[in-house]
Scaffold this motif. Structure first.
Motif, short mmCIF file in Angstrom:
data_model
loop_
_atom_site.label_atom_id
_atom_site.label_comp_id
_atom_site.label_asym_id
_atom_site.label_seq_id
_atom_site.Cartn_x
_atom_site.Cartn_y
_atom_site.Cartn_z
N ASP A 29 30.99 -58.16 95.84
CA ASP A 29 32.33 -58.76 95.69
C ASP A 29 33.39 -57.98 96.46
O ASP A 29 34.57 -58.02 96.09
N PRO A 31 36.23 -57.17 98.96
CA PRO A 31 37.21 -58.13 99.48
C PRO A 31 37.03 -58.48 100.95
O PRO A 31 37.40 -59.57 101.37
N VAL A 77 43.14 -53.53 101.03
CA VAL A 77 42.31 -54.35 100.15
C VAL A 77 42.02 -53.66 98.83
O VAL A 77 41.68 -54.31 97.83
N GLU A 139 42.60 -63.46 97.91
CA GLU A 139 41.18 -63.18 97.83
C GLU A 139 40.86 -61.81 98.39
O GLU A 139 39.82 -61.23 98.10
N ALA A 140 41.74 -61.27 99.24
CA ALA A 140 41.49 -59.96 99.82
C ALA A 140 41.90 -58.83 98.90
O ALA A 140 41.61 -57.68 99.17
N ARG A 141 42.56 -59.14 97.81
CA ARG A 141 42.95 -58.12 96.86
C ARG A 141 41.80 -57.83 95.90
O ARG A 141 40.89 -58.64 95.73
N PRO A 142 41.83 -56.67 95.21
CA PRO A 142 40.78 -56.37 94.25
C PRO A 142 40.74 -57.42 93.15
O PRO A 142 41.76 -57.76 92.55
N GLY A 144 40.23 -60.45 93.60
CA GLY A 144 40.70 -61.75 94.06
C GLY A 144 39.59 -62.73 94.35
O GLY A 144 39.81 -63.93 94.44
N ALA A 145 38.34 -62.24 94.52
CA ALA A 145 37.25 -63.13 94.83
C ALA A 145 36.95 -64.09 93.70
O ALA A 145 36.56 -65.23 93.90
#
Length: 436
Positions: A29, A31, A77, A139-142, A144-145
């Motif tokens: 997972d 980012p 990220v 989505e690129a943040r912790p 965020g996926a």
């Protein structure tokens, strides 16, 4: 099972000589899209499609990329700051690194986005994310996926309403909004014609003639107005719901204009309902007419769909210092020339004085129309010294106005190219969407 040395609890990323250790649990997972793809590799061939080389014994993946740029991206990220360009590194090179790792220009801070757009427009360079799954900012943040699927439709809706060239649906929506603005403006202009008002008065009873003619819903124009207001209200509410930051949404100038254009209609409806048969309606009629005329603000809504109006607004925002400088120049010149013209035309000889220049405030009007080379001809100097002063005033106005306008012109050209480039970038996304 992930390809690699069995039993290893972590993997090593070697980016340009800099080594970073990651646990296998975080790899899936992670980012960054390119790094997370390593978790799904089943063979050495799959691994080499993601990285440049691989050492199975040490479980180390090699990436021949810029190490300092990756360090900035990794800090971002992981939530340790905002993404800005690395010092002493070309903007295009850094952006190329972002695309390689799975980021896009929207992740940059706004100031860096402007630098990137200027740089790309100067060199006519266009990048596209060759990876099929370029992630968004959230989505690129912790973490965020997991949240990205639930927010993806909100982001798509936001772009549809905020960026008219971002998709085919956004262009259709923008076209409908422009049609409603044009229709509302045509009805507003037509409602002020004497023949229109006379025809509307003939369709009402004698009691209604004493009322204000803008009671919504009584006439075809009122029905059209209600439909347009309904569309604008729904559009504004949806844009508010899908916005990321509600406070920032309310503070934006265009959204404030939308509110000023919509609110008067509902105020006029409430005033009409509450006054009813009351005798105070005649006094309220003036207020209602003022509120109706505020619909002219709807024209500014076209700035969402036309680069020219956006360029004008962005230029005024960036050149407010030059605008203040221009205003100061005009005020100083107006104070000097109005005092001198009043003295030469009225103060020296009271018997043959020019009544138009009886006071300095009256002379200020002449100075303004002379410096801007408008010259309505409603007032003019009649003495020889006054005419000489008028010539000096005109020449001074041309020079004083030309100095700051040069800076404003260059800023206008820069803003136009910047917005045009951004529009072209969204158009490329639209073309890809249409082809797909």
């Amino acid at each position: 099972m992930t390809f690699g040395r069995s039993g290893a609890a972590s993997v090593v990323l070697n980016v340009g000589g800099a080594r970073y250790s990651l646990s296998r649990e975080l790899l899936k997972d992670f980012p960054l899209r390119r790094v997370s793809r390593l978790h799904g590799c089943r063979s050495e061939r799959d691994v080499l499609e993601v990285c440049d080389d691989y050492d199975r014994e040490r479980n180390e993946y090699f990436f021949d990329r810029h190490s300092e740029a990756f360090g900035f991206i990794l800090l971002y990220v992981r939530g340790h700051g905002k993404l800005r360009f690395a010092p002493r590194m070309c903007e295009l090179s850094f952006y190329n690194e972002m695309i390689y790792w799975g980021l896009e220009g929207a992740h940059l801070e706004y100031c860096c986005q402007r630098r990137l757009d200027d740089r790309m427009s100067d060199t006519y360079t266009f990048y596209s994310a060759d990876e099929p799954g370029v992630l968004g900012r959230d989505e690129a943040r912790p973490g965020g996926a997991e949240a990205a699927p639930s927010r993806r439709w909100l982001e798509r809706m936001r772009r549809t309403f905020e960026e008219p060239t971002s998709s085919l649906a956004a262009q259709i929506l923008a076209s409908v909004s422009v049609v409603f603005v044009i229709v509302s403006m045509v009805v507003l202009c037509a409602s002020t014609l004497p023949d229109w008002r006379a025809a509307a008065a003939d369709n009402r009873s004698l009691d209604d003639r004493s009322r204000y003619s803008a009671v919504p819903g009584r006439e075809p124009s009122g029905i059209i107005e209600a439909i347009c207001i309904g569309w604008f209200t729904a559009e504004c509410v949806v844009r508010f719901i899908v916005s990321k930051n509600k406070c920032e949404f309310v503070k934006r100038p265009l959204n404030i204009i939308d509110l000023l254009a919509i609110t008067p209609y509902y105020i006029s409806v409430l005033m009409t309902v509450f006054t009813g048969e009351n005798s105070q309606l005649q006094r309220a009629g003036v207020t209602l007419r003022v509120l109706r005329m505020m619909r002219i603000f709807w024209v500014i809504k076209l700035a969402r769909h036309f680069i020219g109006l956006q360029t004008l607004g962005l230029t005024l925002k960036r050149c407010y210092r030059e605008m203040v400088m221009l205003l100061v120049f005009i005020c100083v010149a107006m104070a000097i020339f109005s005092a001198l013209s009043q003295l030469l035309e009225h103060g020296l000889d009271l018997e043959t004085s020019n009544k138009d220049f009886a006071s300095i405030p009256a002379a200020c009007w002449w100075v303004i129309i002379s410096m801007t080379t408008v010259g309505y001809g409603d007032m003019y100097p009649i003495t020889v010294p006054g005419r000489i002063l008028g010539g000096v005033c005109v020449v001074s106005g041309i020079v004083l106005l030309a100095l700051p306008i040069t800076f404003i012109y260059h800023s206008f050209v820069q803003c136009y190219h910047e917005l045009k480039f951004r529009s072209a970038r969204y158009s490329r996304s639209l073309s890809a969407e249409f082809l797909n």
